[in-house]
Write a protein that holds these residues in place. Structure first.
Motif, PDB file in Angstrom:
ATOM      1  N   ASN B 150       0.819  -1.219   0.000  1.00  0.00           N
ATOM      2  CA  ASN B 150       0.000   0.000   0.000  1.00  0.00           C
ATOM      3  C   ASN B 150       0.845   1.256   0.000  1.00  0.00           C
ATOM      4  O   ASN B 150       0.580   2.205   0.744  1.00  0.00           O
ATOM      5  CB  ASN B 150      -0.940   0.032   1.216  1.00  0.00           C
ATOM      6  CG  ASN B 150      -1.992  -1.047   1.105  1.00  0.00           C
ATOM      7  OD1 ASN B 150      -2.493  -1.318   0.028  1.00  0.00           O
ATOM      8  ND2 ASN B 150      -2.284  -1.684   2.223  1.00  0.00           N
ATOM      9  N   GLU B 153      -0.516   5.224  -1.459  1.00  0.00           N
ATOM     10  CA  GLU B 153      -1.151   6.303  -0.685  1.00  0.00           C
ATOM     11  C   GLU B 153      -0.164   7.318  -0.128  1.00  0.00           C
ATOM     12  O   GLU B 153      -0.308   8.520  -0.373  1.00  0.00           O
ATOM     13  CB  GLU B 153      -1.966   5.681   0.431  1.00  0.00           C
ATOM     14  CG  GLU B 153      -3.159   6.518   0.831  1.00  0.00           C
ATOM     15  CD  GLU B 153      -3.876   5.889   2.007  1.00  0.00           C
ATOM     16  OE1 GLU B 153      -4.443   4.806   1.812  1.00  0.00           O
ATOM     17  OE2 GLU B 153      -3.820   6.494   3.097  1.00  0.00           O
ATOM     18  N   ASN B 157       0.333  11.360  -1.097  1.00  0.00           N
ATOM     19  CA  ASN B 157       0.377  12.447  -0.104  1.00  0.00           C
ATOM     20  C   ASN B 157       1.596  13.334  -0.300  1.00  0.00           C
ATOM     21  O   ASN B 157       1.559  14.521  -0.007  1.00  0.00           O
ATOM     22  CB  ASN B 157       0.379  11.875   1.314  1.00  0.00           C
ATOM     23  CG  ASN B 157      -0.964  11.262   1.656  1.00  0.00           C
ATOM     24  OD1 ASN B 157      -1.974  11.601   1.058  1.00  0.00           O
ATOM     25  ND2 ASN B 157      -0.963  10.354   2.616  1.00  0.00           N
ATOM     26  N   GLN B 185      -5.649   3.410  -8.781  1.00  0.00           N
ATOM     27  CA  GLN B 185      -5.149   4.159  -7.637  1.00  0.00           C
ATOM     28  C   GLN B 185      -4.239   5.305  -8.059  1.00  0.00           C
ATOM     29  O   GLN B 185      -4.371   6.436  -7.602  1.00  0.00           O
ATOM     30  CB  GLN B 185      -4.342   3.208  -6.742  1.00  0.00           C
ATOM     31  CG  GLN B 185      -4.848   3.086  -5.349  1.00  0.00           C
ATOM     32  CD  GLN B 185      -3.869   2.322  -4.469  1.00  0.00           C
ATOM     33  OE1 GLN B 185      -3.120   1.470  -4.944  1.00  0.00           O
ATOM     34  NE2 GLN B 185      -3.885   2.632  -3.201  1.00  0.00           N
TER      35      GLN B 185
END
Lengths: 356, 242
Positions: B150, B153, B157, B185
């Motif tokens: 993951n 993400e 940011n 994503q």
């Protein structure tokens, strides 16, 4: 929004600034030269180099000559609007290849030039979008090759053959590491179940250990690379658990652009072996005495002449012919001098007496 | 993994234990390297070995590579000094540029280290970690590892960081991480919107990369959608006075 540098190319950027060298490194990880703490990514590296601290003595020509030692230069000019210290100038040099720029930067940074210390840094802000795109693509190809992952990457705007050829010559180090394994250890396990592929044999290997690592990922390679562009998403379901069966046509399409430069890298040993083989064949025929026109009656084996092997290269052939002729000459002159020992012996005696 | 071959004859022989060649469980190295830094065998040539100017005794460096990287990671974990952390992280990030190191870096879980550092307060640590990820994410195995962990993400940011290098590295990393599985994503609407804004930036590096992202990694539909979205937001329009 990220704070960027103001102004377009030609304005000082943060990444142009020379950071101070790090003084506090632990002994075990100190380098030979004091270096700043900085990370270089592909974004920072560029074919464009900015050179500051060039003394204003009209030495542009010498500067460019110095940098040209590291590779072909495409463009260069002075940057008059760039803030420079008094009595110094700033130049921009664009190399043809990124690798040359890297070497040039490494060697020329902090080098004394006509009494002044040069500060060399990359200037990626001068790149056009297409140049940046190509830079990223080249990096992709390099990684794919270096990790032996046949990342069948086909971009819409790829300039495959030209770029691969140049990339091949740039990144010699992965090849030199695996060079000794090239013709011998190639492991075709990646391709055993793809019958339609005809160009397996052109891949230099070097994938001794890594082919085992990467072959399970092979089916992912094809799927993901072609997937961006909306076509061939059906590829994924067609790959069966056996693993390595991309449709031959797709493989053809994607392999060819990536590996056109391969034939330049046939290892030297292969060339030598080929020539040796040709020579031996030549010898074989000369002993057997095959001659095209059957008008001559060949009795017994022909004396093997110095075999005239074609070496696939004009310059090599020219040199070889010259050498052969010379050998013939020498051979002839030796046989002649054996017949006339008396006349030749007198001369050297006379010559020894020469006075300047 | 096949056992590494014996050291080539003719190279300098250093008194390394034979287990080094078998790359046995590297707890062996951990044990050695964990003792204070000064006792780590000073491996000659610890400079970031990128580029072509490799010194003559690089073979010795090859021998000690895993050990050296292990020492770096250990120092990072053990030290209290922010400076040392930054230096070591930068060192590791530069190592991540060279594919010959990827296996070692994976073994030493440096990828996780980079991902963890993305959420640090220290801007330099984020910058270096992002650079490290950018350098190594093109490799298949690394790519999958990051996606599975993951990693997308925290990278997204990083797009809002005030540090130019961090942002630029994040854009490139997202590009490199885009696969058919991950593109939902990596090219999500907020990301595309962000890229639209970047493509108008005065910072050429950023605008170039953002343009490439939009042109090569997003479908025209996605770009259109993001454009419509930003048109409707009231950014920059002053509120009515009454």
């Amino acid at each position: 929004m990220a704070a960027g540098s103001s102004g377009g190319p030609g304005a000082p950027c943060r990444h142009h600034a020379q950071l101070g060298a790090c003084e506090s490194r632990a002994k075990y990880r100190e380098g030979w030269r004091p270096r700043a703490v900085k990370v270089y990514t592909i974004n920072l590296e560029s074919r464009y180099l900015l050179i500051q601290g060039v003394p204003a003595l009209g030495v542009m020509k010498e500067l460019v000559e110095q940098f040209a030692l590291y590779g072909a230069i495409e463009e260069y000019h002075a940057l008059d609007e760039y803030p420079a210290e008094q009595f110094t100038e700033v130049y921009l040099i664009k190399f043809k290849k990124l690798q040359c720029a890297r070497v040039a930067k490494k060697k020329m940074d902090e080098r004394s030039f006509f009494g002044s210390l040069l500060h060399v840094c990359y200037a990626p802000e001068f790149e056009t979008v297409q140049e940046t795109r190509e830079k990223l693509q080249d990096r992709r190809k390099y990684i794919a090759k270096a990790t032996n992952q046949r990342d069948c990457f086909v971009l819409k705007k790829v300039e495959g053959p030209k770029k691969t050829a140049s990339k091949s010559s740039e990144h010699d180090s992965p090849w030199s590491r695996s060079g000794s394994h090239v013709a011998s250890n190639w492991d075709p396990s990646c391709f055993t179940s793809s019958p339609g592929v005809s160009h397996n044999t052109t891949y230099p290997s070097g994938n001794q250990n890594q082919s085992l690592l990467t072959s399970p990922h092979y089916d992912n390679n094809c799927a993901e690379s072609s997937g961006y562009f909306g076509h061939n998403t059906s590829l994924t379901p067609s790959v069966h658990p056996g693993g390595h069966t991309p449709p031959p046509s797709l493989m053809q399409q994607r392999m060819v652009p990536a590996y056109n430069g391969i034939d330049r890298f046939m290892p030297r040993t292969t060339h030598l072996q080929e020539r040796k083989r040709k020579r031996e064949e030549g010898n074989k025929f000369s002993l057997i005495g095959t001659s095209e026109d059957n008008t001559e009656v060949v009795i017994g084996p022909q004396l093997p002449e110095i075999p005239k092997v074609d070496m696939d290269d004009e310059s090599l052939n020219t040199s070889a012919t010259l050498i052969r002729n010379k050998l013939k000459e020498v051979a002839d002159s030796v046989s002649m001098s054996v017949e006339k020992p008396e006349s030749s012996s007198a001369k050297p005696l006379v010559k020894q007496r020469r006075r300047i | 993994m096949a056992a590494a071959p014996a050291p080539p004859v003719g190279r300098r022989c250093r008194p390394f234990p034979p287990t080094k060649w078998r790359r046995a469980g590297f707890s062996h190295y951990t044990g050695r390297a964990c003792s204070s830094h000064s006792s780590v065998h000073p491996i000659s040539e610890p400079t970031q070995p990128r580029g072509t100017g490799k010194p003559v005794w690089r073979p010795a460096m090859e021998l000690g590579r895993l050990e050296y990287l292990q020492a770096l990671v250990t120092e990072f974990q053990v030290t209290d000094s922010t400076e040392a952390k930054e230096q070591v992280l930068a060192n590791l990030a530069n190592f991540a540029y060279d594919p010959s190191n990827y296996e070692y870096l994976r073994q030493l879980q440096v990828l996780d280290l980079f991902l963890d550092m993305l959420t640090e307060d220290n801007e330099s640590l984020v910058e270096f970690a992002m650079g490290g990820l950018c350098n190594l994410c093109l490799d298949k195995t690394n790519k999958e590892y990051i996606l599975e962990a993951n990693g997308v993400e925290p990278i997204i940011n990083c797009l809002s960081s005030s540090n130019e290098e961090t942002v630029v590295s994040a854009v490139t990393t997202l590009m490199f991480l885009t696969t058919p599985q991950s593109r939902a994503q990596t090219t999500a609407l907020p990301v595309v919107e962000c890229m639209l804004r970047f493509s108008l930036s005065a910072n050429t590096r950023l605008s170039n990369l953002a343009s490439i992202f939009l042109q090569d990694y997003c479908s025209p539909l996605q770009v259109e959608e993001a454009r419509n979205l930003s048109k409707h937001t009231a950014v920059g329009i002053p509120l009515p006075k009454d």
